[in-house]
Design a protein around this motif. Structure first.
Motif, PDB file in Angstrom:
ATOM      1  N   VAL A 182      58.274 -70.456 -79.849  1.00 44.53           N
ATOM      2  CA  VAL A 182      58.974 -70.776 -81.098  1.00 44.53           C
ATOM      3  C   VAL A 182      58.025 -70.742 -82.289  1.00 44.53           C
ATOM      4  O   VAL A 182      58.353 -70.189 -83.353  1.00 44.53           O
ATOM      5  CB  VAL A 182      59.662 -72.150 -80.981  1.00 44.53           C
ATOM      6  CG1 VAL A 182      60.138 -72.638 -82.345  1.00 44.53           C
ATOM      7  CG2 VAL A 182      60.842 -72.076 -80.013  1.00 44.53           C
ATOM      8  N   ASP A 183      56.831 -71.310 -82.143  1.00 46.21           N
ATOM      9  CA  ASP A 183      55.870 -71.325 -83.249  1.00 46.21           C
ATOM     10  C   ASP A 183      55.458 -69.906 -83.644  1.00 46.21           C
ATOM     11  O   ASP A 183      55.358 -69.581 -84.841  1.00 46.21           O
ATOM     12  CB  ASP A 183      54.629 -72.146 -82.872  1.00 46.21           C
ATOM     13  CG  ASP A 183      54.920 -73.637 -82.832  1.00 46.21           C
ATOM     14  OD1 ASP A 183      55.954 -74.061 -83.389  1.00 46.21           O
ATOM     15  OD2 ASP A 183      54.119 -74.378 -82.231  1.00 46.21           O
ATOM     16  N   GLU A 184      55.226 -69.062 -82.662  1.00 47.39           N
ATOM     17  CA  GLU A 184      54.841 -67.686 -82.968  1.00 47.39           C
ATOM     18  C   GLU A 184      56.002 -66.917 -83.603  1.00 47.39           C
ATOM     19  O   GLU A 184      55.797 -66.087 -84.496  1.00 47.39           O
ATOM     20  CB  GLU A 184      54.358 -66.984 -81.704  1.00 47.39           C
ATOM     21  CG  GLU A 184      53.004 -67.496 -81.218  1.00 47.39           C
ATOM     22  CD  GLU A 184      52.518 -66.784 -79.961  1.00 47.39           C
ATOM     23  OE1 GLU A 184      53.333 -66.050 -79.343  1.00 47.39           O
ATOM     24  OE2 GLU A 184      51.348 -66.971 -79.608  1.00 47.39           O
ATOM     25  N   ALA A 185      57.220 -67.203 -83.150  1.00 48.11           N
ATOM     26  CA  ALA A 185      58.385 -66.539 -83.735  1.00 48.11           C
ATOM     27  C   ALA A 185      58.576 -66.951 -85.188  1.00 48.11           C
ATOM     28  O   ALA A 185      58.850 -66.112 -86.056  1.00 48.11           O
ATOM     29  CB  ALA A 185      59.633 -66.870 -82.912  1.00 48.11           C
ATOM     30  N   LEU A 186      58.440 -68.230 -85.459  1.00 50.99           N
ATOM     31  CA  LEU A 186      58.588 -68.701 -86.838  1.00 50.99           C
ATOM     32  C   LEU A 186      57.502 -68.130 -87.737  1.00 50.99           C
ATOM     33  O   LEU A 186      57.759 -67.781 -88.897  1.00 50.99           O
ATOM     34  CB  LEU A 186      58.557 -70.229 -86.872  1.00 50.99           C
ATOM     35  CG  LEU A 186      59.761 -70.926 -86.223  1.00 50.99           C
ATOM     36  CD1 LEU A 186      59.569 -72.440 -86.259  1.00 50.99           C
ATOM     37  CD2 LEU A 186      61.057 -70.539 -86.925  1.00 50.99           C
ATOM     38  N   GLU A 187      56.294 -68.023 -87.215  1.00 44.07           N
ATOM     39  CA  GLU A 187      55.204 -67.435 -88.001  1.00 44.07           C
ATOM     40  C   GLU A 187      55.521 -65.977 -88.334  1.00 44.07           C
ATOM     41  O   GLU A 187      55.314 -65.524 -89.467  1.00 44.07           O
ATOM     42  CB  GLU A 187      53.894 -67.521 -87.220  1.00 44.07           C
ATOM     43  CG  GLU A 187      52.701 -66.955 -87.973  1.00 44.07           C
ATOM     44  CD  GLU A 187      51.412 -67.050 -87.176  1.00 44.07           C
ATOM     45  OE1 GLU A 187      50.378 -66.573 -87.681  1.00 44.07           O
ATOM     46  OE2 GLU A 187      51.442 -67.596 -86.059  1.00 44.07           O
ATOM     47  N   ALA A 188      56.058 -65.238 -87.355  1.00 49.63           N
ATOM     48  CA  ALA A 188      56.395 -63.834 -87.582  1.00 49.63           C
ATOM     49  C   ALA A 188      57.505 -63.699 -88.623  1.00 49.63           C
ATOM     50  O   ALA A 188      57.450 -62.822 -89.496  1.00 49.63           O
ATOM     51  CB  ALA A 188      56.820 -63.186 -86.271  1.00 49.63           C
ATOM     52  N   LEU A 189      58.501 -64.587 -88.571  1.00 53.40           N
ATOM     53  CA  LEU A 189      59.598 -64.522 -89.543  1.00 53.40           C
ATOM     54  C   LEU A 189      59.154 -64.994 -90.924  1.00 53.40           C
ATOM     55  O   LEU A 189      59.683 -64.524 -91.936  1.00 53.40           O
ATOM     56  CB  LEU A 189      60.787 -65.357 -89.052  1.00 53.40           C
ATOM     57  CG  LEU A 189      61.526 -64.789 -87.844  1.00 53.40           C
ATOM     58  CD1 LEU A 189      62.653 -65.712 -87.424  1.00 53.40           C
ATOM     59  CD2 LEU A 189      62.068 -63.396 -88.124  1.00 53.40           C
ATOM     60  N   GLY A 196      60.451 -59.217 -88.841  1.00 53.38           N
ATOM     61  CA  GLY A 196      59.469 -59.833 -87.958  1.00 53.38           C
ATOM     62  C   GLY A 196      59.971 -60.165 -86.571  1.00 53.38           C
ATOM     63  O   GLY A 196      59.175 -60.484 -85.685  1.00 53.38           O
ATOM     64  N   LEU A 197      61.281 -60.085 -86.344  1.00 55.55           N
ATOM     65  CA  LEU A 197      61.819 -60.503 -85.057  1.00 55.55           C
ATOM     66  C   LEU A 197      61.323 -59.657 -83.885  1.00 55.55           C
ATOM     67  O   LEU A 197      60.961 -60.219 -82.844  1.00 55.55           O
ATOM     68  CB  LEU A 197      63.346 -60.499 -85.108  1.00 55.55           C
ATOM     69  CG  LEU A 197      64.051 -61.012 -83.846  1.00 55.55           C
ATOM     70  CD1 LEU A 197      63.631 -62.438 -83.529  1.00 55.55           C
ATOM     71  CD2 LEU A 197      65.566 -60.929 -84.004  1.00 55.55           C
ATOM     72  N   PRO A 198      61.287 -58.321 -83.977  1.00 56.36           N
ATOM     73  CA  PRO A 198      60.765 -57.549 -82.832  1.00 56.36           C
ATOM     74  C   PRO A 198      59.349 -57.949 -82.443  1.00 56.36           C
ATOM     75  O   PRO A 198      59.023 -58.019 -81.245  1.00 56.36           O
ATOM     76  CB  PRO A 198      60.816 -56.102 -83.340  1.00 56.36           C
ATOM     77  CG  PRO A 198      61.901 -56.106 -84.366  1.00 56.36           C
ATOM     78  CD  PRO A 198      61.788 -57.443 -85.039  1.00 56.36           C
ATOM     79  N   LYS A 203      55.765 -60.878 -78.574  1.00 55.41           N
ATOM     80  CA  LYS A 203      54.808 -61.953 -78.284  1.00 55.41           C
ATOM     81  C   LYS A 203      55.389 -62.930 -77.258  1.00 55.41           C
ATOM     82  O   LYS A 203      54.677 -63.429 -76.387  1.00 55.41           O
ATOM     83  CB  LYS A 203      54.442 -62.689 -79.564  1.00 55.41           C
ATOM     84  CG  LYS A 203      53.497 -61.924 -80.475  1.00 55.41           C
ATOM     85  CD  LYS A 203      53.031 -62.817 -81.616  1.00 55.41           C
ATOM     86  CE  LYS A 203      51.978 -62.126 -82.457  1.00 55.41           C
ATOM     87  NZ  LYS A 203      51.468 -62.999 -83.543  1.00 55.41           N
ATOM     88  N   ALA A 204      56.671 -63.204 -77.378  1.00 58.70           N
ATOM     89  CA  ALA A 204      57.321 -64.118 -76.434  1.00 58.70           C
ATOM     90  C   ALA A 204      57.282 -63.545 -75.025  1.00 58.70           C
ATOM     91  O   ALA A 204      57.010 -64.269 -74.050  1.00 58.70           O
ATOM     92  CB  ALA A 204      58.760 -64.370 -76.867  1.00 58.70           C
TER      93      ALA A 204
END
Length: 216
Positions: A182-189, A196-198, A203-204
């Motif tokens: 979740v933290d990495e996804a939020l950073e990407a967005l 940034g989602l792909p 990463k997930a």
């Protein structure tokens, strides 16, 4: 007044809407989207009621409120032209143990509608406890800028991970991995709200594969 925040599953539950006020159409649409089993009390059709009735989406009773109308409903939403009936509605709702939303009249309500921002499965509800609904709406508009539609896609993707995450035996390991993803996804967005989602998904997948291999 201190309210307890709660999200309800209204699908196939009997809900009564007393129609007529200026926000009736919005409340009607929200209840239809929630897939409630909807009954509408209204003397006139200014909201497409006849068409909805033909489609089988609502039951329309062509009159105003009468004592006893609230019996058997899970939730009652009242937005009539004349709010003078609300004290009577409140008394009956208390007797029938039915939650009552009296739109723009929180004094007689046992529940209130928040301002709602939806991004797929992400639902953000805002309320001023009935004090200033306009403020809740403006805050919702600000949040809409912070949370574009890609957040809904993120929620949908994270849902697909749940079965695979459940195979990781240790709770603490699952917890750490969820927060890492979740933290990495939020950073990407944050860096790229629309594209940034792909990168977040890639990463997930890497993080999940690492943990699965480590726990074998």
């Amino acid at each position: 007044m201190t309210y307890f925040p709660l999200m309800l599953d209204l699908k196939d539950r009997p809900v009564l809407l007393l129609a007529g006020g200026p926000e009736t159409k919005a409340k009607l649409q929200a209840l239809l989207e929630a897939e409630a089993r909807l009954t509408v009390l209204a003397e006139e059709d200014g909201f497409g009621l006849e068409s909805l009735e033909r489609e089988g989406r609502i039951r329309w009773i062509r009159r105003g409120y009468r004592e006893g109308d609230l019996r058997g409903f899970f939730l009652v939403v009242s937005h009539p032209k004349d709010k003078a009936i609300h004290p009577l509605l409140r008394e009956e709702a208390e007797r029938e143990r039915v939650f009552l939303v009296t739109v723009d009249d929180p004094e007689h309500a046992s529940a209130i509608f928040p301002a709602v921002l939806r991004r797929g499965g992400l639902v953000v509800a805002l309320s001023t406890s009935g004090a200033a609904p306009a403020l809740a709406v403006r805050l919702k508009e600000r949040l809409a800028q912070l949370f574009p539609e890609s957040y809904g896609a993120l929620v949908a993707y994270l849902r697909t991970l749940r079965p695979r995450m459940a195979r990781i035996p240790r709770f603490e390991e699952r917890k750490r991995l969820w927060y890492r993803i979740v933290d990495e996804a939020l950073e990407a967005l944050d860096l790229d709200p629309h594209g940034g989602l792909p990168r977040a998904m890639a990463k997930a997948e890497e993080a999940l594969q690492e943990v699965v291999e480590w726990t074998r």
